[in-house]
Design an enzyme around this catalytic site. Structure first.
Site, PDB file in Angstrom:
ATOM      1  N   HIS A 122      -3.427   7.453   3.376  1.00 33.39           N
ATOM      2  CA  HIS A 122      -3.097   7.414   2.200  1.00 33.39           C
ATOM      3  C   HIS A 122      -3.844   8.376   1.115  1.00 33.39           C
ATOM      4  CE1 HIS A 122      -2.451   5.189  -1.726  1.00 33.39           C
ATOM      5  NE2 HIS A 122      -1.446   4.303  -0.712  1.00 33.39           N
ATOM      6  N   ASP A 199     -10.375   2.642   6.072  1.00 38.93           N
ATOM      7  CA  ASP A 199      -9.445   2.208   5.083  1.00 38.93           C
ATOM      8  C   ASP A 199      -8.456   0.895   5.891  1.00 38.93           C
ATOM      9  OD1 ASP A 199      -7.114   1.413   3.864  1.00 38.93           O
ATOM     10  OD2 ASP A 199      -6.277   3.625   3.437  1.00 38.93           O
ATOM     11  N   GLN A 202      -4.013  -2.093   5.617  1.00 42.42           N
ATOM     12  CA  GLN A 202      -2.829  -2.311   6.422  1.00 42.42           C
ATOM     13  C   GLN A 202      -3.207  -3.226   7.609  1.00 42.42           C
ATOM     14  OE1 GLN A 202       0.173  -2.253   5.397  1.00 42.42           O
ATOM     15  NE2 GLN A 202      -0.109  -0.673   3.800  1.00 42.42           N
ATOM     16  N   LYS A 225      -2.309  -7.113  -0.655  1.00 44.14           N
ATOM     17  CA  LYS A 225      -1.474  -7.140   0.588  1.00 44.14           C
ATOM     18  C   LYS A 225      -1.900  -8.119   1.528  1.00 44.14           C
ATOM     19  CE  LYS A 225      -1.795  -2.129   0.273  1.00 44.14           C
ATOM     20  NZ  LYS A 225      -0.437  -1.838  -0.281  1.00 44.14           N
ATOM     21  N   CYS A 368       2.803   7.414  -0.822  1.00 48.52           N
ATOM     22  CA  CYS A 368       1.322   7.876  -0.876  1.00 48.52           C
ATOM     23  C   CYS A 368       0.936   8.703   0.221  1.00 48.52           C
ATOM     24  CB  CYS A 368       0.525   6.675  -1.593  1.00 48.52           C
ATOM     25  SG  CYS A 368       0.960   6.189  -3.107  1.00 48.52           S
TER      26      CYS A 368
END
Length: 414
Positions: A122, A199, A202, A225, A368
């Site tokens: 991202h 990261d 997700q 999220k 992104c």
């Protein structure tokens, strides 16, 4: 399989029509919907407990502070951090990455040092490091994809060296849906003395996360999220590393003492939380963590594996549709419940617009991940992303509507 009876009733936004059709929300990779308990928590704070935290001994301030700090405890437990001081509240994951980049990166990286990241990142895990590289002279190197469109672990291994000072990598790609082997990546990186940032935007909402097993140095995630509100995220960092890092921002809350010619900053976690924080949002994030925990992250993960398998089975039946990401998987297992795709001759934005007329919300664009799309020779893509409140019936309706949309475009271009 039904994850839990009447779970959709927990999400009031799902019980509406769009363009006269029942809403089918397939954009949870961008932001999840919020259960009533989270919305009610926000409402309760502003109606009953609204006060600033850490700054007063009156009843409202004490209640607000207790709720705010209780959320930190909940997040720490949710990812199995060693202690609450390892959780720093930020506005979002982007701010969390920037915090590490400017507080640690700017003070530790130098000319010739190498930062390893991947082509699937991202922008939030690319741009901060590009900015730091410009300031320090560090070099960014990019892990490529395999022919199977997942992370090339052999390429990663070949890139590791004594020059490697940081590996900043996504856990689950928001475009490819591949699940990267972060435990192995962390272990290999540490063997060369490199620090590791994950990261997990997700992954934290969709699968159990155990920091002790991962052993990364930092991990970031976004509240919005994971059934929480916008404007709140968190940074996990190993305590010793966080203690060695200087504050990212200066002002109130992060100080110990202030004089006209100098200041001293406070202890963890407060030295990284300058100014009045997002109090209501942090408290509501804690309630979102409660909600996910009550359902069970293993339960959510298992259900989403079934959704993912079914989604890709249905998409494979659509002619001229090119789905991106891992192909050689068994029944869709091993891939996140999201599908980025293109259809020959039809722009993703056109697909998204017509599907919206059927009440179906999907995303289109570059998600992104512009460098990844450039690599895949695509200007953008359409993306359908699921969460535990989605159903198999919704996947059926989506794929039927998608086929009809493709047929419509095919006919008008003949």
């Amino acid at each position: 399989m039904t994850l839990i009876q009447n779970i959709r009733d927990d999400f009031p936004i799902l019980n509406q029509t769009i363009q006269g059709k029942p809403l089918i929300y397939l954009d949870s990779a961008a932001t999840s919907q919020k259960p009533s308990v989270v919305i009610e928590t926000l409402h309760h704070y502003y109606e009953k407990d609204n006060a600033n935290v850490h700054r007063g001994v009156h009843t409202l301030s004490v209640k607000a502070t207790e709720s705010y700090e209780a959320s930190r405890d909940k997040v720490a437990k949710f990812i199995n951090a060693n202690c609450r001081e390892e959780i720093i509240f930020t506005r979002n994951a982007t701010e969390a990455i920037n915090l590490v980049a400017y507080s640690w990166g700017l003070n530790h990286l130098k000319q010739g040092d190498e930062i390893l990241t991947s082509v699937m990142e991202h922008h939030s895990n690319l741009v901060p490091w590009q900015m730091i590289a410009q300031k320090t002279g560090a070099v960014i190197r990019y892990i490529q994809l395999t022919d199977n469109e997942d992370l090339d672990l052999d390429h990663f291994k070949s890139m590791l060296s004594e020059k490697t000072k940081l590996v900043s990598i996504v856990h689950i790609s928001n475009m490819l849906g591949c699940i990267n082997p972060i435990e192995e990546i962390t272990k290999l990186s540490h063997s060369f003395g490199a620090k590791v940032l994950i990261d997990a935007c997700q992954s934290v909402p969709h699968t159990p996360i155990d920091i002790q097993n991962i052993d990364c140095d930092w991990l970031v995630a976004s509240g919005h999220k994971m059934c929480g509100p916008t404007g709140i995220g968190f940074l996990y960092g190993k305590r010793k590393i966080l203690e060695s890092m200087p504050p990212f921002l200066g002002g109130g809350e992060m100080i110990d003492e202030v004089f006209l010619d100098h200041f001293t900053y406070g202890e963890l976690p407060h030295k990284f939380e300058a100014g009045t924080p997002a109090i209501a949002e942090a408290i509501a994030l804690g309630r979102a963590v409660d909600y996910l925990t009550e359902i069970g992250m293993n339960t959510i993960h298992s259900y989403e594996e079934q959704l993912s398998s079914y989604l890709f089975q249905q998409l494979e039946r659509i002619p001229n549709l090119r789905a991106y990401g891992v192909k050689k998987i068994k029944n869709g297992i091993g891939k996140a419940a999201l599908a980025s795709f293109n259809v020959d001759g039809i722009h993703g934005s056109d697909l998204s617009t017509l599907l919206d007329n059927e009440g179906i919300a999907i995303r289109s664009g570059d998600h992104c991940t512009q460098p990844l799309h450039h690599l895949l020779k695509a200007s953008g893509s359409a993306r359908a992303s699921l969460y535990f409140y989605n159903t198999f019936e919704e996947i059926d309706k989506f794929t039927v509507a998608l086929k009809e949309t493709i047929d419509f475009f095919t006919k008008i271009t003949e």
